[in-house]
Design a protein around this motif. Structure first.
Motif, PDB file in Angstrom:
ATOM      1  N   SER A   1       0.666  -1.278  -0.037  1.00 39.44           N
ATOM      2  CA  SER A   1      -0.055   0.178   0.153  1.00 39.44           C
ATOM      3  C   SER A   1       0.845   1.276   0.036  1.00 39.44           C
ATOM      4  CB  SER A   1      -1.102  -0.259   1.402  1.00 39.44           C
ATOM      5  OG  SER A   1      -1.821  -1.078   1.179  1.00 39.44           O
ATOM      6  N   ASP A   2       1.950   1.168   0.539  1.00 38.76           N
ATOM      7  CA  ASP A   2       2.785   2.566   0.955  1.00 38.76           C
ATOM      8  C   ASP A   2       3.372   2.418  -0.489  1.00 38.76           C
ATOM      9  OD1 ASP A   2       2.406   2.926   3.472  1.00 38.76           O
ATOM     10  OD2 ASP A   2       4.012   1.627   4.143  1.00 38.76           O
ATOM     11  N   MET A   3       3.808   1.487  -1.180  1.00 36.37           N
ATOM     12  CA  MET A   3       4.424   1.663  -2.630  1.00 36.37           C
ATOM     13  C   MET A   3       3.376   2.554  -3.768  1.00 36.37           C
ATOM     14  SD  MET A   3       6.572  -1.228  -4.606  1.00 36.37           S
ATOM     15  CE  MET A   3       7.112  -1.944  -3.003  1.00 36.37           C
ATOM     16  N   LEU A   4       2.135   2.267  -3.504  1.00 38.89           N
ATOM     17  CA  LEU A   4       1.350   2.917  -4.389  1.00 38.89           C
ATOM     18  C   LEU A   4       1.399   4.416  -4.293  1.00 38.89           C
ATOM     19  CD1 LEU A   4      -1.864   0.698  -3.816  1.00 38.89           C
ATOM     20  CD2 LEU A   4      -0.303   0.774  -5.649  1.00 38.89           C
ATOM     21  N   ASP A   5       1.840   4.943  -3.036  1.00 43.75           N
ATOM     22  CA  ASP A   5       2.156   6.385  -2.979  1.00 43.75           C
ATOM     23  C   ASP A   5       3.190   7.006  -4.055  1.00 43.75           C
ATOM     24  OD1 ASP A   5      -0.092   6.582  -1.068  1.00 43.75           O
ATOM     25  OD2 ASP A   5       1.407   6.278   0.322  1.00 43.75           O
ATOM     26  N   LEU A   6       4.007   5.949  -4.313  1.00 40.23           N
ATOM     27  CA  LEU A   6       5.039   6.287  -5.388  1.00 40.23           C
ATOM     28  C   LEU A   6       4.642   6.245  -6.710  1.00 40.23           C
ATOM     29  CD1 LEU A   6       8.044   4.264  -3.403  1.00 40.23           C
ATOM     30  CD2 LEU A   6       7.298   6.933  -3.151  1.00 40.23           C
ATOM     31  N   VAL A   7       3.469   5.647  -7.234  1.00 37.03           N
ATOM     32  CA  VAL A   7       3.096   5.689  -8.571  1.00 37.03           C
ATOM     33  C   VAL A   7       2.602   6.822  -9.084  1.00 37.03           C
ATOM     34  CG1 VAL A   7       1.685   4.608 -10.127  1.00 37.03           C
ATOM     35  CG2 VAL A   7       2.285   3.193  -8.096  1.00 37.03           C
TER      36      VAL A   7
ATOM     37  N   LEU B   1      -7.664  -2.540   0.311  1.00 34.55           N
ATOM     38  CA  LEU B   1      -8.599  -1.901  -0.678  1.00 34.55           C
ATOM     39  C   LEU B   1      -8.623  -0.494  -0.353  1.00 34.55           C
ATOM     40  CD1 LEU B   1     -11.582  -4.351  -0.164  1.00 34.55           C
ATOM     41  CD2 LEU B   1      -9.997  -4.292  -2.012  1.00 34.55           C
ATOM     42  N   ASP B   2      -8.392   0.085   0.578  1.00 42.26           N
ATOM     43  CA  ASP B   2      -8.581   1.481   0.745  1.00 42.26           C
ATOM     44  C   ASP B   2      -7.467   2.101  -0.113  1.00 42.26           C
ATOM     45  OD1 ASP B   2     -10.612   1.691   2.599  1.00 42.26           O
ATOM     46  OD2 ASP B   2      -9.358   1.415   4.238  1.00 42.26           O
ATOM     47  N   ALA B   3      -6.119   1.462   0.092  1.00 39.67           N
ATOM     48  CA  ALA B   3      -4.887   2.126  -0.777  1.00 39.67           C
ATOM     49  C   ALA B   3      -5.243   1.977  -2.260  1.00 39.67           C
ATOM     50  CB  ALA B   3      -3.797   1.390  -0.448  1.00 39.67           C
ATOM     51  N   THR B   4      -5.793   0.825  -2.655  1.00 41.99           N
ATOM     52  CA  THR B   4      -6.060   0.880  -4.043  1.00 41.99           C
ATOM     53  C   THR B   4      -7.411   1.693  -4.553  1.00 41.99           C
ATOM     54  OG1 THR B   4      -5.832  -1.532  -3.939  1.00 41.99           O
ATOM     55  CG2 THR B   4      -6.978  -0.934  -5.751  1.00 41.99           C
ATOM     56  N   ALA B   5      -8.214   2.062  -3.815  1.00 39.91           N
ATOM     57  CA  ALA B   5      -9.327   2.987  -4.016  1.00 39.91           C
ATOM     58  C   ALA B   5      -8.717   4.263  -4.025  1.00 39.91           C
ATOM     59  CB  ALA B   5     -10.660   3.000  -3.051  1.00 39.91           C
ATOM     60  N   ALA B   6      -7.747   4.739  -3.284  1.00 44.95           N
ATOM     61  CA  ALA B   6      -7.203   5.982  -2.942  1.00 44.95           C
ATOM     62  C   ALA B   6      -6.300   6.211  -4.377  1.00 44.95           C
ATOM     63  CB  ALA B   6      -5.974   6.260  -2.049  1.00 44.95           C
ATOM     64  N   LEU B   7      -5.597   5.131  -4.936  1.00 48.92           N
ATOM     65  CA  LEU B   7      -4.977   5.012  -6.210  1.00 48.92           C
ATOM     66  C   LEU B   7      -5.875   5.584  -7.505  1.00 48.92           C
ATOM     67  CD1 LEU B   7      -2.055   4.757  -7.699  1.00 48.92           C
ATOM     68  CD2 LEU B   7      -3.106   2.211  -8.008  1.00 48.92           C
ATOM     69  N   LEU B   8      -7.007   4.660  -7.494  1.00 45.92           N
ATOM     70  CA  LEU B   8      -7.840   4.899  -8.609  1.00 45.92           C
ATOM     71  C   LEU B   8      -8.401   6.559  -8.420  1.00 45.92           C
ATOM     72  CD1 LEU B   8      -7.403   2.075  -9.033  1.00 45.92           C
ATOM     73  CD2 LEU B   8      -9.862   1.950  -9.537  1.00 45.92           C
ATOM     74  N   ARG B   9      -8.807   6.797  -7.378  1.00 45.40           N
ATOM     75  CA  ARG B   9      -9.308   8.135  -7.075  1.00 45.40           C
ATOM     76  C   ARG B   9      -8.374   9.154  -7.575  1.00 45.40           C
ATOM     77  NH1 ARG B   9      -9.882   8.190  -1.594  1.00 45.40           N
ATOM     78  NH2 ARG B   9      -7.916   9.372  -1.469  1.00 45.40           N
ATOM     79  N   ASP B  10      -7.265   9.157  -6.880  1.00 44.05           N
ATOM     80  CA  ASP B  10      -6.482  10.302  -7.087  1.00 44.05           C
ATOM     81  C   ASP B  10      -5.166  10.331  -7.987  1.00 44.05           C
ATOM     82  OD1 ASP B  10      -7.356  11.169  -4.636  1.00 44.05           O
ATOM     83  OD2 ASP B  10      -5.881  10.155  -3.566  1.00 44.05           O
ATOM     84  N   LYS B  11      -4.767   9.025  -8.821  1.00 42.41           N
ATOM     85  CA  LYS B  11      -4.084   9.100  -9.852  1.00 42.41           C
ATOM     86  C   LYS B  11      -4.298   8.316 -11.113  1.00 42.41           C
ATOM     87  CE  LYS B  11       0.087   8.930  -6.546  1.00 42.41           C
ATOM     88  NZ  LYS B  11       1.141   8.335  -6.157  1.00 42.41           N
ATOM     89  N   ALA B  12      -5.411   7.659 -11.120  1.00 46.09           N
ATOM     90  CA  ALA B  12      -5.819   6.867 -12.246  1.00 46.09           C
ATOM     91  C   ALA B  12      -7.359   6.764 -12.313  1.00 46.09           C
ATOM     92  CB  ALA B  12      -5.271   5.480 -12.176  1.00 46.09           C
ATOM     93  N   PRO B  13      -8.040   8.094 -12.301  1.00 45.94           N
ATOM     94  CA  PRO B  13      -9.584   7.970 -12.436  1.00 45.94           C
ATOM     95  C   PRO B  13     -10.181   7.323 -13.493  1.00 45.94           C
ATOM     96  CG  PRO B  13      -8.645  10.112 -13.059  1.00 45.94           C
ATOM     97  CD  PRO B  13      -7.319   9.233 -12.548  1.00 45.94           C
TER      98      PRO B  13
END
Length: 454
Positions: A228-234, A253-265
């Motif tokens: 989950s921490d590595m997703l912040d680097l994407v 799942l929270d980290a995955t949702a944050a990735l889609l919301r903030d970086k890959a909508p």
């Protein structure tokens, strides 16, 4: 005679795409090996190899024919001085298939890494290359990386069991051929786990040009040591449409949702087969708990407008997520619909299955009355690879009687009794039409694309 034959062949059109998917027969393997030995290997090298094997292989004579044809052709066009025909100076030149742009060797497990490398080295203009389920070694990636004219758009290295994490990292980070990739498949599963280490993966995410360009369209990192921490680097990936995060048990799942919301909508398809099993979706959850966790942590935050006591017509949905690939255990817990009005389970002809928002899809902008639409995405509007059109819009909230919703609902009702081309997040590259990993696979090839979990 040789010169006349060569001139006749020059009138032929160049082949742009070759698909050898699943060719494992002895006839195919021996024929391709002979082709590589006869046409793509320097005669002296073939002769030495033949002598070491203790045989008088007639392929050596045929290799000399290749040299003779090449020399005659170059002499006729003034490209080779006459003294090069002297036996003391080799006049052989490696043939180049400059017109070949797309090549699939997926599942060609009987071919050696050396054979594949020699074939690839003769294709200076490749844009789509599928080496998944092959025996390619790190040296093959080195060969590909040393070719100055190759600019790949799509690359699949899924379950190539002899590649090391270091070789994949070095290729993606350093090779000019990898800088233009938009479709990248590094899929691994429980049988063959990704060879990437955490350091390899972090280096790829943060420094690989294909990630930093923010042009990725398809990405599969299944079974990689992603945290989950590595997703912040994407880096932000605004063009990403299909994302593979399967077989990653500690992914939250929270980290995955944050990735889609903030970086890959614009991600529409997300695979989570056998993922989050050690955090959010352990096997001992009840059916109700599984449904609630999946909707509360992932689906609702991404696909529903924020809750407000006062109605807000301008409230926007933050993601285009409409398809989740899930393991059979989770799908059984959900049941046919998971208690949702819009989400239903669609099974493939094989073992894969998806949780699909049947109210969402790409439709003609003149056909979305009473629906909420988002800005059209640049790129292929559906998984069949059709050309983008400015009349198409992404739509969510279709009425019950809409034809597209009824079609998806019929797939759900079929319970797996569907064609082999039904599915999302392809695991086979479509090289024939150049659609990369977002193409629609027909016939037997569809099984390799959509049927099998592993």
């Amino acid at each position: 005679m040789h010169l006349e034959e060569w001139n006749r062949r020059e009138t032929f059109e160049c082949i742009e795409a070759i698909d050898f998917t699943g060719c494992v027969s002895r006839v195919f393997s021996e024929s391709l090996q002979a082709f590589v030995d006869d046409w793509l290997t320097e005669p002296t090298e073939t002769s030495v190899s033949g002598e070491q094997n203790g045989g008088d292989d007639d392929r050596r004579g045929r290799s000399r024919d290749v040299r003779d044809i090449t020399v005659a052709h170059e002499l006729a066009h003034g490209e080779l001085p006459a003294h090069h025909v002297d036996g003391s100076t080799s006049a052989w030149q490696k043939p180049m298939f400059s017109g070949l742009k797309r090549l699939s060797l997926r599942g060609c497990v009987t071919l050696s890494s050396d054979t594949i490398a020699r074939l690839i080295s003769c294709c200076p203009n490749l844009t789509h290359l599928d080496l998944s389920f092959t025996r390619v070694a790190p040296s093959t990636l080195e060969t590909l990386g040393s070719m100055p004219t190759v600019r790949l758009e799509a690359l699949s290295l899924a379950r190539s069991t002899r590649l090391s994490g270091e070789s994949i990292r070095d290729f993606l980070v350093e090779a000019p051929a990898a800088a233009t990739i938009v479709d990248l498949n590094l899929f691994g599963d429980a049988t063959y786990i990704s060879p990437l280490s955490a350091l390899d993966l972090e280096s790829i995410i943060t420094t690989a040009p294909c990630f930093r360009s923010k042009q990725l369209r398809y990405l599969d990192l299944s079974s990689a040591p992603l945290t989950s921490d590595m997703l912040d680097l994407v880096p932000a990936q605004p063009h990403l449409r299909s994302l593979g995060f399967s077989f990653i048990p500690f992914l939250e799942l929270d980290a995955t949702a944050a990735l889609l919301r903030d970086k890959a909508p614009n991600v529409e398809i997300l695979t989570l087969t056998a993922s989050s099993t050690r955090v959010d979706l352990p096997p001992n959850l009840s059916a109700l708990q599984t449904t609630m966790v999946l909707h509360q942590k992932l689906i609702n935050p991404l696909t529903m407008a924020p809750f407000s006591i006062i109605p807000r017509p301008d409230a926007k949905i933050v993601s285009r997520l409409r398809i989740l690939e899930l393991s059979e255990t989770v799908r059984k817990a959900l049941g046919p619909t998971g208690g949702s009005r819009d989400w239903k389970v669609v099974k493939s002809k094989g073992g894969r299955g998806w949780y699909v928002d049947v109210s969402a899809g790409w439709l003609d902008k003149n056909d979305h009355a009473d629906t909420r639409t988002c800005r059209p995405l640049v790129g292929s509007p559906e998984v069949d690879g059709s050309n983008p059109d400015d009349t198409l819009v992404y739509t969510r909230g279709l009425s019950q009687d809409h034809p597209w919703r009824q079609y998806l609902s019929s797939l759900a009702d079929a319970a797996g009794k569907v064609g082999s081309a039904v599915g999302w997040h392809s695991r086979k590259m479509e090289v024939v039409h150049g659609h990369g990993m977002l193409g629609r696979e027909e016939g037997l090839y569809g099984a390799g694309a959509f049927a099998f979990e592993g």
